[in-house]
Write a protein that holds these residues in place. Sequence first.
Motif, short mmCIF file in Angstrom:
data_model
loop_
_atom_site.label_atom_id
_atom_site.label_comp_id
_atom_site.label_asym_id
_atom_site.label_seq_id
_atom_site.Cartn_x
_atom_site.Cartn_y
_atom_site.Cartn_z
N PRO A 1 -4.95 106.56 -57.50
CA PRO A 1 -4.17 105.83 -56.49
C PRO A 1 -2.67 105.84 -56.76
CG PRO A 1 -5.29 104.31 -57.98
CD PRO A 1 -5.82 105.67 -58.29
N ASP A 2 -2.29 106.11 -58.01
CA ASP A 2 -0.88 106.16 -58.38
C ASP A 2 -0.38 107.60 -58.23
OD1 ASP A 2 1.65 106.09 -59.44
OD2 ASP A 2 1.05 105.20 -61.37
N PRO A 3 0.49 107.88 -57.27
CA PRO A 3 0.97 109.26 -57.07
C PRO A 3 1.65 109.86 -58.30
CG PRO A 3 1.55 107.87 -55.21
CD PRO A 3 1.03 106.96 -56.27
N SER A 4 2.20 109.02 -59.15
CA SER A 4 2.93 109.54 -60.31
C SER A 4 2.01 110.15 -61.35
CB SER A 4 3.77 108.42 -60.94
OG SER A 4 2.94 107.41 -61.51
N THR A 5 0.74 109.76 -61.35
CA THR A 5 -0.21 110.29 -62.33
C THR A 5 -1.27 111.19 -61.68
OG1 THR A 5 -1.62 108.32 -62.13
CG2 THR A 5 0.09 108.29 -63.82
N ARG A 6 -1.17 111.39 -60.39
CA ARG A 6 -2.17 112.16 -59.66
C ARG A 6 -1.97 113.66 -59.87
NH1 ARG A 6 -1.17 110.84 -54.08
NH2 ARG A 6 -2.22 108.87 -54.58
N PRO A 7 -3.03 114.40 -60.20
CA PRO A 7 -2.91 115.86 -60.29
C PRO A 7 -2.48 116.45 -58.95
CG PRO A 7 -4.97 115.09 -61.26
CD PRO A 7 -4.37 113.91 -60.55
N ASN A 8 -1.66 117.47 -59.01
CA ASN A 8 -1.19 118.12 -57.80
C ASN A 8 -2.32 118.97 -57.21
OD1 ASN A 8 0.00 120.04 -55.98
ND2 ASN A 8 1.99 119.63 -56.90
N PRO A 9 -2.75 118.68 -55.98
CA PRO A 9 -3.85 119.44 -55.40
C PRO A 9 -3.59 120.95 -55.35
CG PRO A 9 -3.45 117.47 -54.10
CD PRO A 9 -2.32 117.59 -55.08
N ARG A 10 -2.33 121.32 -55.22
CA ARG A 10 -2.00 122.73 -55.04
C ARG A 10 -1.98 123.50 -56.35
NH1 ARG A 10 -1.87 124.86 -50.76
NH2 ARG A 10 -0.99 126.89 -50.31
N THR A 11 -1.58 122.84 -57.42
CA THR A 11 -1.42 123.55 -58.69
C THR A 11 -2.40 123.13 -59.78
OG1 THR A 11 0.25 121.93 -59.40
CG2 THR A 11 1.04 123.91 -58.26
N ASP A 12 -2.96 121.94 -59.65
CA ASP A 12 -3.78 121.39 -60.73
C ASP A 12 -5.27 121.30 -60.40
OD1 ASP A 12 -1.38 120.98 -62.10
OD2 ASP A 12 -1.16 118.95 -61.29
N CYS A 13 -5.65 121.69 -59.19
CA CYS A 13 -7.02 121.42 -58.74
C CYS A 13 -7.71 122.64 -58.16
CB CYS A 13 -7.01 120.32 -57.67
SG CYS A 13 -6.31 118.74 -58.20
#
Length: 216
Positions: A75-87
């Motif tokens: 829920p915290d954007p600052s700790t969220r993996p980047n969907p484009r590069t991290d997932c």
Amino acid sequence: MAASDLLPTLLSTITTHILPLTTTAISQGSKVFGASILSAKDLTPFTTSTNNERISPLLHGEVNCIQEFFTKSFPDPSTRPNPRTDCIFLATHEPCSLCLSAIAWSGFKEVYFLFTHEDSKQRFSIPHDINILEEVFRVKATGETEEELKARPLYNRDNKFFKAKPFIELAEEIESEAEREKLVAEIERVKNLYDGLNETYQQGKSSGTTTSSIWK
């Protein structure tokens, strides 16, 4: 990541993480579709979910997974993996038009799936994915015949937003014939695990205990 490393983990994620959730969801009246968002670095699941159409007709397996990824897992954007590069996005079934749009809007660029749209129609008696793509999105070009229209792909699997690939095509990238044949057999084994679940779903549909929506 090499297909020989990626494909076994995708199959294992389905059997270990998605199928148990799907089994429970089907017993409650939802469909057989599920998804998982994995770490592109080490392939551990960030979020796994399944169809929850009993709550809303929009909560397809993929959409439900995306929603939980953004609102529950991170829920915290600052700790969220980047969907484009991290997932990496894993879907048990080829995403429908709703889910394809959700994946594109969310930023995921690498998508893999076990069953195709044709499998959903033939093997699971759920033709709505194909029907919507054909009736809503497929537009006949000037001078195009019906045969030419039907020969066109329903959507672009490889586009500027994402690249979607079925497991069987991933297996074809493996150079070792022995390893390739082993993984093709494993793909079939995992597919067969869904036969019993689909039978349960179809029985529920016949008795009226599944979701009343006709959609995925």
